[in-house]
Design an enzyme around this catalytic site. Structure first.
Site, short mmCIF file in Angstrom:
data_model
loop_
_atom_site.label_atom_id
_atom_site.label_comp_id
_atom_site.label_asym_id
_atom_site.label_seq_id
_atom_site.Cartn_x
_atom_site.Cartn_y
_atom_site.Cartn_z
N SER A 23 40.91 8.59 89.90
CA SER A 23 39.73 8.07 89.19
C SER A 23 40.12 7.13 88.05
O SER A 23 41.12 7.36 87.36
CB SER A 23 38.93 9.24 88.62
OG SER A 23 37.94 8.75 87.75
N SER A 25 38.10 6.78 85.57
CA SER A 25 37.35 7.26 84.40
C SER A 25 38.24 7.63 83.21
O SER A 25 37.89 7.30 82.07
CB SER A 25 36.47 8.45 84.78
OG SER A 25 35.44 8.01 85.63
N LYS A 74 27.67 15.84 92.65
CA LYS A 74 26.59 15.19 91.90
C LYS A 74 25.23 15.87 92.07
O LYS A 74 24.38 15.79 91.19
CB LYS A 74 26.48 13.72 92.30
CG LYS A 74 27.58 12.84 91.72
CD LYS A 74 27.35 11.40 92.14
CE LYS A 74 28.16 10.46 91.28
NZ LYS A 74 27.83 9.05 91.52
N ASP A 110 24.68 5.60 86.74
CA ASP A 110 25.14 4.62 87.74
C ASP A 110 24.20 3.41 87.78
O ASP A 110 24.65 2.26 87.74
CB ASP A 110 25.21 5.25 89.13
CG ASP A 110 26.45 6.10 89.32
OD1 ASP A 110 27.47 5.83 88.65
OD2 ASP A 110 26.41 7.05 90.13
N GLY A 134 21.72 -1.77 101.12
CA GLY A 134 22.18 -0.39 101.22
C GLY A 134 21.11 0.55 100.68
O GLY A 134 20.20 0.12 99.95
N ALA A 135 21.20 1.81 101.10
CA ALA A 135 20.23 2.81 100.64
C ALA A 135 20.94 4.14 100.38
O ALA A 135 20.34 5.20 100.49
CB ALA A 135 19.12 2.98 101.68
N GLY A 136 22.23 4.05 100.04
CA GLY A 136 22.99 5.26 99.74
C GLY A 136 22.87 5.64 98.27
O GLY A 136 21.91 5.25 97.59
N GLY A 137 23.85 6.40 97.78
CA GLY A 137 23.79 6.93 96.42
C GLY A 137 23.69 5.84 95.37
O GLY A 137 22.84 5.91 94.47
N TYR A 236 33.98 -3.09 93.63
CA TYR A 236 34.81 -3.61 92.53
C TYR A 236 36.27 -3.82 92.92
O TYR A 236 37.09 -4.20 92.10
CB TYR A 236 34.72 -2.69 91.30
CG TYR A 236 35.08 -1.25 91.54
CD1 TYR A 236 36.40 -0.82 91.47
CD2 TYR A 236 34.09 -0.32 91.83
CE1 TYR A 236 36.72 0.50 91.70
CE2 TYR A 236 34.40 1.00 92.05
CZ TYR A 236 35.72 1.41 91.98
OH TYR A 236 36.04 2.71 92.21
N GLY A 257 31.28 -5.78 90.19
CA GLY A 257 31.15 -4.32 90.27
C GLY A 257 31.96 -3.59 89.21
O GLY A 257 31.60 -2.49 88.80
P1 NAP Z 1 26.95 5.52 100.44
O1 NAP Z 1 26.11 6.58 99.80
O2 NAP Z 1 27.86 5.90 101.56
O3 NAP Z 1 25.96 4.36 100.96
C1 NAP Z 1 26.45 3.22 101.59
C2 NAP Z 1 25.28 2.38 102.09
O4 NAP Z 1 25.84 1.17 102.63
C3 NAP Z 1 24.46 3.04 103.19
O5 NAP Z 1 23.10 2.76 103.01
C4 NAP Z 1 25.00 2.37 104.45
O6 NAP Z 1 24.06 2.17 105.45
C5 NAP Z 1 25.33 0.99 103.94
N1 NAP Z 1 26.33 0.34 104.79
C6 NAP Z 1 27.61 0.74 105.02
N2 NAP Z 1 28.23 -0.13 105.84
C7 NAP Z 1 27.31 -1.09 106.14
C8 NAP Z 1 27.32 -2.25 106.97
N3 NAP Z 1 28.42 -2.61 107.63
N4 NAP Z 1 26.19 -2.97 107.08
C9 NAP Z 1 25.06 -2.61 106.41
N5 NAP Z 1 24.98 -1.53 105.61
C10 NAP Z 1 26.09 -0.78 105.48
O7 NAP Z 1 27.89 4.81 99.37
P2 NAP Z 1 27.58 4.57 97.82
O8 NAP Z 1 28.13 5.68 97.04
O9 NAP Z 1 26.14 4.21 97.67
O10 NAP Z 1 28.52 3.31 97.53
C11 NAP Z 1 28.23 2.02 98.06
C12 NAP Z 1 29.24 1.02 97.50
O11 NAP Z 1 29.10 0.92 96.08
C13 NAP Z 1 30.70 1.43 97.73
O12 NAP Z 1 31.46 0.27 97.99
C14 NAP Z 1 31.14 2.04 96.40
O13 NAP Z 1 32.52 1.91 96.15
C15 NAP Z 1 30.33 1.17 95.43
N6 NAP Z 1 30.05 1.84 94.17
C16 NAP Z 1 30.40 1.19 93.03
C17 NAP Z 1 30.10 1.75 91.81
C18 NAP Z 1 30.49 1.01 90.56
O14 NAP Z 1 30.40 1.59 89.48
N7 NAP Z 1 30.84 -0.26 90.66
C19 NAP Z 1 29.45 2.99 91.73
C20 NAP Z 1 29.09 3.63 92.92
C21 NAP Z 1 29.40 3.04 94.15
P3 NAP Z 1 23.47 3.33 106.39
O15 NAP Z 1 22.59 4.12 105.46
O16 NAP Z 1 22.75 2.63 107.43
O17 NAP Z 1 24.66 4.13 106.85
#
Ligand code: NAP
Length: 295
Positions: A23, A25, A74, A110, A134-137, A236, A257
């Protein structure tokens, strides 16, 4: 922090999650604490969802002054806390916990980290139209914070598939809770995505597309971008993704990022140290932290 500077009065802050050994952090917080001249240190503990309750009880017993929570804890940490901030409640996940007396309050910085990085670059969230890929975390945290901060419209784009309907229900719940116009767009529907991106003020990539050294992957057609857009990437590594380079090429304003990452940490410090910093006249700064990360 130099080990010699840890004494019996040093305030301790921590990260709980697993894995945590790589990390960033500790670098973010120990650099910031040193810059602020605080008698404080930040350490990591490898904790999983099975022992998060015991870890939180230990934090209460040991008088740790505040902590961060990362994957996979989390959500699991929530039942061990006493209260949640509006953002943490909306997002349903906690990445920062404040300790005030016996009360542990869960926050989520975040989304606020991304919004702060955008604001620093000049973007105005109030009444903005925001598209999040995207629609993840990360996407949901940013969407909730954008809505709380006054965005007029927030569209998320997600690939079709088994989890689309659940994500749609979550977006509807967020829209109802905030009163903001929110929708989930099909990532594979090029016309709908082109419309959403072209009409947006702010585009945020919250997918892993573009991650990794030498990646040339770009999640949207650059022809949809203009010099009016703010384009932010949650990715990032690399720091300047292909999306950001392309956005800059058409005159859009890129937001890295790494700035989101640093600010989500520094906003946690604002929560932990707010009054102490205001009283002392000290100000949190991202500059030394970005220099220390040097990636
Ligand atoms: P996550 O919960 O796994 O969500 C990823 C999302 O991206 C999902 O909605 C997924 O779609 C979508 N996705 C993955 N591959 C794809 C593709 N080829 N085409 C279209 N959509 C795609 O991940 P997360 O935690 O949200 O993190 C997402 C990104 O943000 C990562 O790269 C992570 O390192 C970065 N991040 C950065 C910070 C920061 O502080 N800079 C903080 C958190 C995360 P589906 O739902 O369809 O599977």
């Amino acid at each position: 922090m130099n080990i010699q500077t840890i004494t019996g009065t040093t305030s301790l802050y921590a990260l709980l999650g697993s894995p945590v050994s790589h990390s960033l952090s500790p670098t973010i917080h120990n650099t910031s604490f040193a810059h602020l001249g605080l008698d404080a240190a930040y350490v990591v503990f490898d904790v999983n969802t099975q022992n998060i309750g015991e870890a939180v009880a230990g934090i209460r017993a040991l008088g740790i002054r505040g902590f961060n929570v990362t994957m996979p804890c989390k959500q699991a940490v929530i039942e061990h806390l006493d209260a949640l901030s509006p953002a943490a409640q909306l997002i349903g996940a906690v990445n920062t916990v404040s300790v005030e007396g016996d009360t542990l309050t869960g926050h989520n910085t975040d989304g606020a980290g991304m919004i702060r990085a955008l604001s620093e670059a000049g973007a105005v969230l109030s009444d903005a139209r925001v598209v999040i890929l995207g629609a993840g975390g990360a996407a949901r945290a940013i969407a909730a914070q954008a809505a709380l901060d006054g965005a007029a419209q927030v569209h998320l784009a997600k690939r079709p598939g088994a989890t689309f309907a659940t994500a749609q229900a979550d977006v509807t719940r967020l829209a109802e809770a905030t009163g903001v116009d929110m929708a989930l767009v099909d990532f594979s529907d090029e016309g709908a995505l082109a419309d959403a991106v072209s009409n947006a003020d702010i585009l945020i990539n919250a997918t892993p597309i573009g991650m990794g050294d030498g990646s040339t992957e770009i999640p949207v057609n650059v022809d949809w971008l203009t010099s009016e857009h703010y384009v932010a990437d949650a990715v990032y590594h690399p720091r300047r993704t292909a999306l950001l380079a392309a956005a800059e090429g058409v005159g859009a304003t890129p937001v890295e990022g790494l700035n989101m990452l640093v600010w989500q940490g520094l906003i946690a410090e604002e929560i932990w140290l707010g009054e102490q910093l205001a009283d002392s006249g000290r100000a949190i700064s991202a500059t030394p932290v970005l220099a220390a990360l040097a990636i």
